[in-house]
Design an enzyme around this catalytic site. Structure first.
Site, PDB file in Angstrom:
ATOM      1  N   GLY A 116      20.917  84.432 -35.143  1.00 56.95           N
ATOM      2  CA  GLY A 116      20.396  84.648 -33.655  1.00 56.95           C
ATOM      3  C   GLY A 116      19.108  84.398 -33.499  1.00 56.95           C
ATOM      4  O   GLY A 116      18.470  83.662 -34.265  1.00 56.95           O
ATOM      5  N   SER A 117      18.429  85.251 -32.702  1.00 56.36           N
ATOM      6  CA  SER A 117      17.127  84.896 -32.305  1.00 56.36           C
ATOM      7  C   SER A 117      15.856  85.394 -33.079  1.00 56.36           C
ATOM      8  O   SER A 117      14.817  84.756 -33.169  1.00 56.36           O
ATOM      9  CB  SER A 117      16.761  85.575 -30.800  1.00 56.36           C
ATOM     10  OG  SER A 117      17.547  84.981 -30.060  1.00 56.36           O
ATOM     11  N   THR A 118      16.351  86.052 -34.209  1.00 53.97           N
ATOM     12  CA  THR A 118      15.160  86.359 -35.487  1.00 53.97           C
ATOM     13  C   THR A 118      14.961  85.126 -36.095  1.00 53.97           C
ATOM     14  O   THR A 118      13.846  84.870 -36.657  1.00 53.97           O
ATOM     15  CB  THR A 118      15.914  87.181 -36.189  1.00 53.97           C
ATOM     16  OG1 THR A 118      17.108  86.712 -36.867  1.00 53.97           O
ATOM     17  CG2 THR A 118      16.058  88.676 -35.742  1.00 53.97           C
ATOM     18  N   PHE A 119      15.954  83.914 -35.910  1.00 50.55           N
ATOM     19  CA  PHE A 119      15.614  82.634 -36.694  1.00 50.55           C
ATOM     20  C   PHE A 119      14.797  81.975 -35.814  1.00 50.55           C
ATOM     21  O   PHE A 119      13.940  80.883 -36.425  1.00 50.55           O
ATOM     22  CB  PHE A 119      16.912  81.831 -36.716  1.00 50.55           C
ATOM     23  CG  PHE A 119      16.879  80.928 -37.843  1.00 50.55           C
ATOM     24  CD1 PHE A 119      17.109  81.268 -39.120  1.00 50.55           C
ATOM     25  CD2 PHE A 119      17.022  79.504 -37.556  1.00 50.55           C
ATOM     26  CE1 PHE A 119      17.135  80.356 -40.254  1.00 50.55           C
ATOM     27  CE2 PHE A 119      17.006  78.753 -38.522  1.00 50.55           C
ATOM     28  CZ  PHE A 119      16.982  78.999 -39.978  1.00 50.55           C
ATOM     29  N   LYS A 120      14.232  82.155 -34.588  1.00 46.26           N
ATOM     30  CA  LYS A 120      13.262  81.679 -34.128  1.00 46.26           C
ATOM     31  C   LYS A 120      11.765  81.760 -34.244  1.00 46.26           C
ATOM     32  O   LYS A 120      11.190  80.691 -34.186  1.00 46.26           O
ATOM     33  CB  LYS A 120      13.305  82.163 -32.353  1.00 46.26           C
ATOM     34  CG  LYS A 120      14.733  81.904 -31.645  1.00 46.26           C
ATOM     35  CD  LYS A 120      14.661  82.557 -30.190  1.00 46.26           C
ATOM     36  CE  LYS A 120      15.948  82.036 -29.751  1.00 46.26           C
ATOM     37  NZ  LYS A 120      16.142  82.850 -28.255  1.00 46.26           N
TER      38      LYS A 120
END
Length: 634
Positions: free
Chosen positions: A295-299
């Site tokens: 999810g958004s941690t990969f951003k």
């Protein structure tokens, strides 16, 4: 009339006799040569087996220490009970006496004593008290051999990392298995003269060959920081009714794993060996073996790649109307009404999916994949542990624009928690990717024989990009969705993540993995902390609400422990975890509550262990897991 032979015939006959005799003596000489030279060692050994009785002297297994010298795995003296049936007088009486002391069935003991073997094992790994009682029986032909059994002073601490041994003290899994070659010693023995049936004879005395202890192993783990992580995992799992909760703390400048916690777990001194499925479930280290959609941690990595490749600057503008259409497919932002026009900093703070889709599409598949692979995704980290997964990335030749857009904000890709934590270390430490590791050093009888040197796997981004990325991530905590990870007086950076889970290739309705990954102190990071809540129950499943507060609590406690300078004094106070093992459940709960702690119990009767263990630092108001004799894993 007697037949006469010619001289020639007589010579032939004599030659045949001579050759036969020579052949016979050659065979005899060859046999003697084979016995005395070729089979010499084997025959000497077989003779020794008949004429000597040896008692094994088990070598103590090497200890496992944390980085400050705290013992994580130790040895306890135990005894094996042996018998030489031919030397036992009244076998029936001996069987009755031994069965009473050992708590065994008398017929089983008698069956052993009636065996035709020169030596039989009656019992394994009995404690010193039982051994003293066996010795006090004064039974002829029955003797004891000292050995060791693994003992774990901190109970469930690091249970999925340390692993365990079998009854023969061989490492089975975890670090006990991975470093078994160092931890295992060389057994010694005592032996003396016996007759052919094993009875002691003569006055030759006993010869002694000492055992060689195994090497001690020192880890990168810090027991105090591990206790902070385990307390947070227990409390989060109880608060959110999650399937599991886990935490990783890593040293950003070496790749050393300082803490790796997961709950539910189990007590290493009370391993459920009779339920293999349960044991496999509880001992599995999901932080290394399991993959999940980040999810958004990969951003974080999409941002780093975009900054390093030059496709975005601080002046770049993006528009979010609540969704983007890519390859004819509409992909929504988490904020369906959209974020409007925004710059990169606002896009990172808002965790706007449209911003990261735009960044990924601007870079293209090859550029983004080059950076993601440079951060270690799609391959094993190389950590010193069995069973690590490589994660899952689509083959770049199969990636379509719609896939690329989703990868940009953390979908259509799967990582292990350790991969993510290691990648974030590289993103914020100036751009150096280190190989994660548990081992610091190995020490033997002659001193230190090995010391780990941090292994650099690459430099995916520059120091300048890393510095800018840190500031963007600090703004997420100070002004954005990571605010619940904020720590009084300490600058923290980080990113939340919430991802739906998949089952059988389809979205599993109502099942999420919520996470937060952060680092501190932000200006000169020392640690990265990743906290994951797997399948929180109810409608509160966002990482900003379920995971971020617990990551912040771990960082807060590390700040006090490490003595980081704060701009303001922290409001929370800490105490030392009291010792309650050996108490009744009611007494333990009362003692913990009196100390300002909350108790969550499992099992009944006398308390066998707690998480965290006695002597470690705990925050006032923390939840303590108290285990009783009748352990209930459910």
């Amino acid at each position: 009339m007697r037949k006469s032979y010619s001289i020639t015939e007589l010579r032939k006959r004599l030659l045949i006799v001579f050759i036969s005799i020579t052949f016979f003596f050659c065979l005899l000489a060859g046999r003697l040569f084979f016995l005395q030279l070729v089979q010499n060692e084997e025959l000497v050994s077989r003779a020794a087996d008949q004429w000597y009785r040896d008692i094994p002297l088990e070598a103590p297994r090497g200890r496992i220490y944390d980085r400050n010298g705290v013992v994580l795995a130790d040895n306890r003296l135990v005894y094996d009970v042996y018998a030489r049936p031919n030397a036992v007088g009244d076998r029936g009486a001996a069987a009755q006496a031994l069965a009473g002391v050992l708590g065994y069935d008398e017929s089983r003991v008698l069956e052993r004593l009636n065996m035709s073997a020169s030596e039989v094992t009656i019992a394994r790994k009995v404690d010193e008290e039982v051994a003293d009682r066996v010795e006090a029986l004064g039974l002829s032909g029955v003797y004891l051999a000292a050995g060791y059994e693994r003992e774990y002073p901190n109970g469930s601490m690091l249970s999925k990392v340390i692993g365990f041994t079998n009854i023969d003290n061989d490492g089975q899994n975890g670090l006990e298995g991975y470093y078994d070659r160092y931890l295992t010693g060389v057994d010694g023995y005592m032996y003396g003269d016996t007759d052919i049936v094993g009875r002691e004879v003569g006055e030759g005395g006993v010869r002694y060959v000492p055992s060689v202890p195994g090497c001690d192993v020192t880890l990168t783990v810090d027991a105090e920081i591990q206790s902070f992580a385990e307390s947070a995992a227990v409390e989060a799992q109880l608060e959110w009714g999650a399937k599991s909760c886990s935490a990783i703390v890593m040293d950003v400048d070496t790749g050393g794993i300082v803490a790796m916690a997961s709950y539910p777990s189990y007590d290493l001194n009370d391993i459920p060996r009779d339920d293999i499925d349960l044991l496999n479930l509880l001992s599995k280290n999901q932080s290394l073996t399991d993959v999940y959609e980040p999810g958004s941690t990969f951003k974080i990595f999409t941002t780093a790649a975009a900054l390093e490749s030059g496709v975005v600057t601080d002046n770049s503008r993006f528009y979010c109307g609540g969704s983007m259409t890519v390859d004819g497919r509409r992909i929504r932002c988490w904020r369906t009404i959209g974020h409007g026009s925004q710059d990169l900093a606002a896009g990172v703070r808002n965790s706007c999916n449209c911003v990261f889709m735009s960044l990924a599409l601007s870079m293209g598949t090859d550029t983004l994949y080059d950076y993601l692979q440079a951060f270690g995704f799609g391959s094993k980290t190389g950590v010193d542990f069995y069973g690590e997964s490589s994660g899952i990335m689509m083959a770049r030749e199969n990636v379509k624009n719609v896939d690329l857009a989703r990868i940009g904000f953390g979908q259509a890709v799967a990582v292990t928690p350790l991969q993510l934590a290691a990648g974030v270390c590289a993103a914020v430490n100036g751009g150096t990717l280190y190989e994660p590791h548990f081992l610091t050093s190995v020490t033997g009888g002659t001193g230190e024989i090995y010391r780990h040197v941090p292994d650099v796997r690459g430099t995916p981004i520059s120091e300048a990009t890393s510095a800018r990325l840190r500031e963007l991530l600090v703004s997420v905590v100070e002004e954005g969705g990571g605010s619940k990870a904020a720590v009084e007086g300490i600058r923290v950076g980080g990113k939340t993540g919430t991802a739906q889970k998949y089952e059988d290739g389809h979205i599993a309705q109502g099942k999420y993995v919520s996470s937060f990954v952060g680092f501190a102190p932000a200006d000169d990071p020392e640690y990265v902390v990743l906290f994951i809540v797997d399948e929180p129950s109810g409608y509160t499943y966002y990482g900003s609400l379920t995971a971020a507060p617990y990551a912040g609590r771990i960082i807060d406690r590390i700040a006090d422990y490490e003595g980081w300078e704060r701009t303001v004094d922290p409001p929370e106070t800490y105490i030392t975890m009291p010792e309650v093992t050996g108490m009744s459940m009611a007494e333990a709960v009362a003692a913990l509550e009196a100390a300002g702690l909350q108790a969550e119990t499992t099992g009944e009767g006398v308390v066998t262990s707690t998480t965290p263990a006695a002597g470690l630092s705990v925050a006032v108001g923390d939840v303590v897991l108290v285990r009783g004799e009748a352990f209930d894993s459910s």
